[in-house]
Design a protein around this motif. Structure first.
Motif, short mmCIF file in Angstrom:
data_model
loop_
_atom_site.label_atom_id
_atom_site.label_comp_id
_atom_site.label_asym_id
_atom_site.label_seq_id
_atom_site.Cartn_x
_atom_site.Cartn_y
_atom_site.Cartn_z
N THR A 301 20.13 -10.67 15.51
CA THR A 301 20.93 -11.50 16.42
C THR A 301 20.14 -12.73 16.85
O THR A 301 20.64 -13.85 16.85
N ASN A 309 19.73 -17.81 21.41
CA ASN A 309 20.39 -16.50 21.41
C ASN A 309 19.63 -15.44 22.20
O ASN A 309 19.90 -14.25 22.03
N LYS A 312 21.88 -12.86 24.04
CA LYS A 312 22.64 -11.99 23.13
C LYS A 312 21.72 -10.93 22.52
O LYS A 312 22.06 -9.76 22.43
#
Ligand code: 5MM
Length: 340
Positions: A301, A309, A312
């Motif tokens: 991810t 990111n 996340k």
């Protein structure tokens, strides 16, 4: 050596529903991981990635400690806060990999011995000053034609025991990791036999070197079929074989056993741990010290947009940590897995 301090650190490492995050990849290994996301392995990228992992909100809920590589123990976040301080605030014990890797064992083609004892006393004293509370040393045992030899098993056990004694002298809890590799086409029965012999040898060596077992954590491999074995043992069989092997070879005075994932998929590693705990009670807590099985999904991810990111990827890590925390209590289920 302060026995009380060692014992309380060791117990904290395996507190209920918590386990260890292994992020101690050496430069060669982290490069292989970053290759998967097409990212250069340089100091800043390694810091960014490990900062992302260690600043995960609520990390301490299911992670009791993290094993770092030398570079990470000395690094600071992009805002200038030491990563050790970040961990201390999160209630995550700083650990350090102190071995210098597995090298060819002379006279025994195909087998390895872990090096790193020279100068270890001095390195441990420095690591203790930098805030390390526990250390890790990994030995690798290969199953194959005529392998392992007793020479290989004993050389590795001796080194693990000398390392463990030096750690305790420095007030650092040793995590002893004799990894029986999954590579090969061996059966689960062969893995059982080799794992039991390896553990028996290790505990004899720890006894000979006067290592305090109550202040030592065992990082074990599970008893599984070889990765290339045509017949793969199901989850229940792996759980029963692993627990039986450990009960036969590991003293009850060890405060806890944490498993490596060794190349198992994320979910299978969680399922195996859960199945073992459902067979309890056991003489020791059984928890996790996964590297790949905790990090893989988060790495993928994060790799889609490094730093951007962060949140996340942190959510992905927190979820895997939670699943394994539940598995450490035998309470993991499909519902826990799918509740994101
Ligand atoms: C994170 O990987 C560790 C470092 O390995 P290298 O020294 O080869 O770079 C490794 O020791 C790890 O802590 C354990 O093997 C557990 O990791 P896995 O991925 O097997 O759960």
């Amino acid at each position: 050596m302060n026995a009380e301090q060692l014992i309380s650190t060791a117990q904290a490492m395996v507190a209920e529903g918590r386990g260890i995050l292994a992020i101690d990849e050496s430069h060669g290994t982290i490069k292989k991981r970053f290759d998967l996301i097409n990212l250069e392995s340089n100091e800043d990228n390694r810091r960014d990635y490990r900062q992302m992992l260690l600043t995960t909100e609520g990390l301490g809920e299911h992670i009791s400690g993290a094993i770092l590589f030398d570079e990470t123990l000395r690094q600071k976040t992009r805002d200038g806060v030491s990563l050790v301080e970040v961990m201390n605030k999160a209630g995550v014990l700083p650990g350090i990999k102190v071995d210098k890797g597995a090298h060819e064992l002379a006279g025994h083609p195909g087998e390895k011995v872990t090096e790193g004892l020279d100068g270890l006393r001095e390195r441990l004293a420095e690591y203790a000053k930098l805030g390390a509370k526990f250390a890790k040393w990994r030995a690798v045992i290969t199953i194959g034609d005529g392998m392992p030899t007793s020479a290989c098993v004993e050389a590795n056990s001796h080194a693990l025991a000398r390392y463990a004694a030096l750690c305790q002298e420095a007030g650092i809890v040793p995590m002893v990791e004799p990894e029986v590799l999954m590579d090969g086409n061996h059966t689960i029965e062969e893995c059982y036999e080799v794992t039991e012999a390896t553990l028996r040898s290790l505990f004899t060596a720890l006894y000979e070197q006067n290592v305090l077992l109550e202040g030592t954590i065992l990082k074990a491999s599970m008893v599984v079929s070889g990765a290339d074995c045509a017949e793969q043992a199901p989850i229940e069989e792996v759980a029963e074989a692993t627990v039986s092997c450990l009960r036969n070879a590991v003293p009850a005075s060890i405060p806890g056993i944490v498993f490596l994932s060794g190349g198992q998929s994320d979910i299978l590693a969680t399922q195996h741990l859960n199945a073992m705990n459902q067979l309890g009670p056991h003489p020791w807590p059984l928890s996790f010290s996964y590297g790949r099985a905790l990090q893989h999904a988060a790495l993928m991810t994060w790799g889609e947009a490094p730093v951007e990111n962060d949140k996340k990827a942190q959510a992905v890590l927190a979820h895997r940590a939670k699943c394994n925390g539940y598995a450490a209590m035998g309470r993991y289920s499909d519902e826990v897995e799918s509740a994101k």
